[in-house]
Enzyme design. Structure first.
Site, PDB file in Angstrom:
ATOM      1  N   ILE A 245      35.846  41.049  37.972  1.00  9.60           N
ATOM      2  CA  ILE A 245      35.390  42.440  37.840  1.00  9.60           C
ATOM      3  C   ILE A 245      36.604  43.370  37.654  1.00  9.60           C
ATOM      4  O   ILE A 245      36.521  44.374  36.953  1.00  9.60           O
ATOM      5  CB  ILE A 245      34.511  42.849  39.038  1.00  9.60           C
TER       6      ILE A 245
ATOM      7  N   LEU B 262      31.089  40.301  45.941  1.00 14.08           N
ATOM      8  CA  LEU B 262      29.962  40.932  45.249  1.00 14.08           C
ATOM      9  C   LEU B 262      28.719  40.050  45.304  1.00 14.08           C
ATOM     10  O   LEU B 262      27.594  40.552  45.180  1.00 14.08           O
ATOM     11  CB  LEU B 262      30.351  41.227  43.796  1.00 14.08           C
TER      12      LEU B 262
ATOM     13  N   PRO C  49      41.697  60.389  57.736  1.00 17.36           N
ATOM     14  CA  PRO C  49      42.886  59.566  57.968  1.00 17.36           C
ATOM     15  C   PRO C  49      42.558  58.263  58.693  1.00 17.36           C
ATOM     16  O   PRO C  49      41.537  58.160  59.373  1.00 17.36           O
ATOM     17  CB  PRO C  49      43.712  60.464  58.899  1.00 17.36           C
TER      18      PRO C  49
ATOM     19  N   ALA D 269      37.455  37.897  46.021  1.00 19.70           N
ATOM     20  CA  ALA D 269      36.763  37.204  47.116  1.00 19.70           C
ATOM     21  C   ALA D 269      37.105  35.718  47.116  1.00 19.70           C
ATOM     22  O   ALA D 269      37.427  35.139  48.163  1.00 19.70           O
ATOM     23  CB  ALA D 269      35.254  37.412  46.988  1.00 19.70           C
TER      24      ALA D 269
ATOM     25  N   SER E 193      36.123  30.767  35.863  1.00 20.05           N
ATOM     26  CA  SER E 193      36.050  30.723  34.410  1.00 20.05           C
ATOM     27  C   SER E 193      36.830  31.887  33.821  1.00 20.05           C
ATOM     28  O   SER E 193      36.468  33.045  34.010  1.00 20.05           O
ATOM     29  CB  SER E 193      34.569  30.788  34.006  1.00 20.05           C
TER      30      SER E 193
ATOM     31  N   LYS F 152      48.871  54.065  51.523  1.00 20.50           N
ATOM     32  CA  LYS F 152      47.705  54.938  51.684  1.00 20.50           C
ATOM     33  C   LYS F 152      47.560  55.318  53.157  1.00 20.50           C
ATOM     34  O   LYS F 152      47.487  54.440  54.021  1.00 20.50           O
ATOM     35  CB  LYS F 152      46.463  54.148  51.200  1.00 20.50           C
TER      36      LYS F 152
ATOM     37  N   GLY G 224      36.744  32.966  41.168  1.00 27.87           N
ATOM     38  CA  GLY G 224      38.158  33.225  41.465  1.00 27.87           C
ATOM     39  C   GLY G 224      38.518  34.692  41.303  1.00 27.87           C
ATOM     40  O   GLY G 224      39.582  35.025  40.803  1.00 27.87           O
TER      41      GLY G 224
ATOM     42  N   VAL H   2      38.169  45.547  39.432  1.00 30.68           N
ATOM     43  CA  VAL H   2      38.343  46.819  40.128  1.00 30.68           C
ATOM     44  C   VAL H   2      38.464  46.472  41.623  1.00 30.68           C
ATOM     45  O   VAL H   2      38.466  45.316  41.982  1.00 30.68           O
ATOM     46  CB  VAL H   2      37.172  47.803  39.885  1.00 30.68           C
TER      47      VAL H   2
HETATM   48  P1  FAD Z   1      34.377  39.023  40.691  1.00 32.03           P
HETATM   49  O1  FAD Z   1      35.663  39.723  40.565  1.00 32.03           O
HETATM   50  O2  FAD Z   1      33.279  39.429  39.749  1.00 32.03           O
HETATM   51  O3  FAD Z   1      34.675  37.494  40.496  1.00 32.03           O
HETATM   52  C1  FAD Z   1      33.671  36.566  40.172  1.00 32.03           C
HETATM   53  C2  FAD Z   1      34.322  35.235  39.845  1.00 32.03           C
HETATM   54  O4  FAD Z   1      33.309  34.285  39.623  1.00 32.03           O
HETATM   55  C3  FAD Z   1      35.197  35.260  38.613  1.00 32.03           C
HETATM   56  O5  FAD Z   1      36.349  34.478  38.820  1.00 32.03           O
HETATM   57  C4  FAD Z   1      34.330  34.591  37.567  1.00 32.03           C
HETATM   58  O6  FAD Z   1      35.073  33.959  36.549  1.00 32.03           O
HETATM   59  C5  FAD Z   1      33.603  33.587  38.430  1.00 32.03           C
HETATM   60  N1  FAD Z   1      32.349  33.119  37.859  1.00 32.03           N
HETATM   61  C6  FAD Z   1      31.202  33.801  37.661  1.00 32.03           C
HETATM   62  N2  FAD Z   1      30.279  33.021  37.082  1.00 32.03           N
HETATM   63  C7  FAD Z   1      30.850  31.804  36.921  1.00 32.03           C
HETATM   64  C8  FAD Z   1      30.419  30.583  36.359  1.00 32.03           C
HETATM   65  N3  FAD Z   1      29.199  30.432  35.842  1.00 32.03           N
HETATM   66  N4  FAD Z   1      31.282  29.544  36.340  1.00 32.03           N
HETATM   67  C9  FAD Z   1      32.549  29.684  36.859  1.00 32.03           C
HETATM   68  N5  FAD Z   1      33.008  30.801  37.392  1.00 32.03           N
HETATM   69  C10 FAD Z   1      32.171  31.859  37.413  1.00 32.03           C
HETATM   70  N6  FAD Z   1      36.580  47.025  46.961  1.00 32.03           N
HETATM   71  C11 FAD Z   1      37.521  47.566  47.745  1.00 32.03           C
HETATM   72  O7  FAD Z   1      37.836  46.997  48.790  1.00 32.03           O
HETATM   73  N7  FAD Z   1      38.110  48.740  47.410  1.00 32.03           N
HETATM   74  C12 FAD Z   1      37.770  49.442  46.306  1.00 32.03           C
HETATM   75  O8  FAD Z   1      38.358  50.472  46.016  1.00 32.03           O
HETATM   76  C13 FAD Z   1      36.744  48.918  45.487  1.00 32.03           C
HETATM   77  N8  FAD Z   1      36.330  49.564  44.370  1.00 32.03           N
HETATM   78  C14 FAD Z   1      35.316  49.044  43.621  1.00 32.03           C
HETATM   79  C15 FAD Z   1      34.816  49.753  42.538  1.00 32.03           C
HETATM   80  C16 FAD Z   1      33.743  49.246  41.800  1.00 32.03           C
HETATM   81  C17 FAD Z   1      33.193  50.031  40.672  1.00 32.03           C
HETATM   82  C18 FAD Z   1      33.205  47.984  42.107  1.00 32.03           C
HETATM   83  C19 FAD Z   1      32.094  47.389  41.300  1.00 32.03           C
HETATM   84  C20 FAD Z   1      33.706  47.268  43.175  1.00 32.03           C
HETATM   85  C21 FAD Z   1      34.741  47.795  43.946  1.00 32.03           C
HETATM   86  N9  FAD Z   1      35.224  47.107  45.044  1.00 32.03           N
HETATM   87  C22 FAD Z   1      36.173  47.668  45.846  1.00 32.03           C
HETATM   88  C23 FAD Z   1      34.711  45.784  45.347  1.00 32.03           C
HETATM   89  C24 FAD Z   1      35.692  44.723  44.846  1.00 32.03           C
HETATM   90  O9  FAD Z   1      35.960  44.909  43.486  1.00 32.03           O
HETATM   91  C25 FAD Z   1      35.100  43.370  45.045  1.00 32.03           C
HETATM   92  O10 FAD Z   1      34.669  43.240  46.364  1.00 32.03           O
HETATM   93  C26 FAD Z   1      36.130  42.329  44.820  1.00 32.03           C
HETATM   94  O11 FAD Z   1      36.745  42.512  43.603  1.00 32.03           O
HETATM   95  C27 FAD Z   1      35.532  40.980  44.896  1.00 32.03           C
HETATM   96  O12 FAD Z   1      34.901  40.657  43.729  1.00 32.03           O
HETATM   97  P2  FAD Z   1      34.361  39.177  43.607  1.00 32.03           P
HETATM   98  O13 FAD Z   1      35.518  38.264  43.731  1.00 32.03           O
HETATM   99  O14 FAD Z   1      33.230  39.032  44.528  1.00 32.03           O
HETATM  100  O15 FAD Z   1      33.723  39.126  42.142  1.00 32.03           O
END
Ligand code: FAD
Length: 506
Positions: A50, A337, A101, A20, A44, A83, A17, A52
């Protein structure tokens, strides 16, 4: 005769959650809100997100609008600011900067491509910078903002903007939106994943013992890829040789100046720092390579570059640049991610989530799943990643800096053959090699190439058939009009205050 599928997907389980997971839940929840298909999302709180990912690009706003979400409400709920693009500092040489831009540049003159006209004028000795012809760059330089559709009949009408936003608040907002559409959220930690005899994912088992069975699974579990990698072992294509940065140090600070309407990306000794201004605070980070910089050095560099008091402790996030070999594998699609990672230099990750989902919807499977669809899907997502990868490498490999081992490495590192070809082709006469459904349009290539000092050897010879005086007058008048209308727009701070002030955080 064509018939409805006899074996439709009845239940989708989204694991994760973060941004993504909730974008997936909102998008699919919206599509299936009046159908029998069930969507469950498990996340969870103990693991968290993450947290960010705060700079976006214009297509993200289009995705938000397509869900029927009110833009002002979304901006206020996510403490967003506007932006116009990204200011790159110190990339070519220390002390130099340029602007990338959104939108387009100038307008064609007598059917001649604008960029070619500008090249011709440069060859004639005119020194007007390319960005003097970009509405977004001019607005950014003056710290101004307005809604382009309020400036119809002016060169600003087609300006494009995106948002800086608080990613934790985005998740919160989209969660409420998706739950209202009937998506079921389950709090819990996935401890085990069970597969069927054929190798498909069958169910995820939570620490509580609860089992979530599904026809199709969307892995949004973050870098580890709980389903796509740990269970299905889809493999990972590692692109570190082209993009050597592998860690990010992040910190949030209080706002001490009014938020500018652009992201700042400043090249540093072993990578680059970002500054992303929101209404209530600023997000900062240092993307660096651990071969050239320790975590402590990264903290020192980051802290010496931020502007206001710290709101959080510095936090390090390791990453490996690349993409899952199979983004869609069996009955599992990886997003965010879990799908892959390209450093946030051009703010593309959240966009990739929406773009991948849009493609998935276009190829939505039934339970039989046709491999030809899966293969084509994976080919296209790979092409999206390769396109962005090449564009990111362009920022590094064209550097003229030689003041640190990192930049000396970047200036001579191997680059993808596809990028080599694009640079070589551009160098001849300023031409581009466009692909299918590409994200980065000509303005992006012209902005970064020009900013990095990469100019073609010549302009298109057809420009010599155009009366130069006429060309010059047209360029000058276009620029003058732009200056005038930009000056009439409100400052970004005044616009935010009047149009979409976010509530002060507690
Ligand atoms: P996460 O936010 O890591 O979410 C993972 C989810 O899975 C969480 O809800 C967690 O609780 C759940 N989970 C994991 N394991 C389990 C388990 N065993 N049981 C139940 N739940 C679980 N993108 C942009 O578009 N612009 C930006 O400026 C940008 N800057 C970034 C800077 C950095 C340093 C990084 C690392 C990334 C950046 N991104 C950026 C990418 C962006 O942060 C991610 O694409 C976005 O946040 C999606 O993350 P996610 O949902 O895939 O993962």
């Amino acid at each position: 005769m064509m018939q409805p599928t006899q074996d439709p997907i009845k239940k989708i389980v989204i694991v994760g959650g973060g941004t993504a997971g909730w974008i997936a839940a909102a998008t699919l929840g919206n599509i299936f809100k009046q159908s029998a298909l069930t969507i469950e999302l498990v996340e969870s709180d103990e693991i968290g997100i993450i947290g960010v990912g705060e700079a976006t690009i214009p297509p993200f706003l289009a995705s938000i609008r397509s869900l029927g979400i009110d833009e002002v409400e979304f901006i206020q709920a996510t403490q967003a600011s506007f932006k116009w693009g990204i200011k790159f500092e110190d990339w070519r040489q220390l002390g130099e900067s340029y602007f990338h831009p959104f939108g387009s540049l100038g307008r064609p003159i007598d059917g001649h491509d604008f960029y070619q006209c500008w090249l011709k004028s440069q060859a004639e000795g005119d020194q007007t910078p390319l960005m003097a012809h970009s509405p977004e760059a001019m607005l950014a330089e003056q710290g101004r903002f307005f809604l382009p559709f309020n400036a119809m009949q002016t060169p600003l009408a087609k300006a494009q903007y995106a948002l800086h936003l608080d990613s934790a608040l985005v998740g919160k907002y989209l969660r409420k939106f998706a739950e209202n559409l009937g998506v079921i959220r389950i709090e819990g930690k996935v401890e085990r994943v069970e597969t069927t005899a054929s190798g498909d994912i069958d169910r995820v088992i939570l620490a509580s013992g609860q089992a979530l069975q599904g026809d199709f699974f969307i892995d949004c579990s973050g870098f580890k890829g709980l389903l796509i990698e740990q269970t299905l072992q889809s493999g990972y294509e590692d692109w570190s040789e082209y993009l050597p940065c592998n860690r990010a140090m992040t910190v949030q600070t209080d706002n001490v100046v009014a938020p500018p309407p652009y992201t700042v990306a400043t090249a540093r000794d072993a990578g680059w720092t970002w500054r992303i201004p929101l209404q209530h605070r600023t997000g900062n980070g240092y993307v660096f390579c651990d071969k050239f910089c320790s975590d402590q050095q990264a903290i020192d560099t980051l802290l010496s570059s931020v502007q206001g008091p710290l709101l959080t402790e510095p936090r390090v996030i390791p990453f490996v640049t690349g993409i899952r070999k199979k983004v869609w594998n069996r009955n599992c699609l990886a997003l965010g991610l879990a799908q892959g990672f390209l450093e946030p230099l051009e703010s593309t990750a959240i966009h990739l989530v929406s773009k991948t989902l849009a493609l998935f919807v276009r190829m939505f499977p039934d339970n039989k799943r046709d491999q030809i669809q899966i293969d084509e899907f994976n080919r296209r997502v790979l092409a999206d990643y390769q396109e962005i990868r090449d564009f990111l490498v362009l920022h590094y490999c064209t550097t003229q800096r030689s003041d640190s081992p990192f930049w000396r490495y970047c200036a001579t590192m191997p680059i993808p053959a596809s990028l080599r070809q694009k640079i070589d082709f551009f160098t001849v006469g300023g031409g581009l090699i466009p692909g299918v459904e590409e994200l980065f349009q000509p303005t992006s290539w012209y902005a970064v190439c020009t900013g990095m000092g990469l100019l073609p050897r010549r302009y298109n010879p057809t420009l010599d058939a155009l009366n130069y005086h006429k060309l010059q007058l047209s360029l000058q008048s276009g620029q003058q009009v732009l200056i005038q209308v930009v000056q009439q727009q409100p400052t970004h701070a005044a616009f935010l205050q009047q149009y979409c002030p976010a509530p002060k955080p507690n």
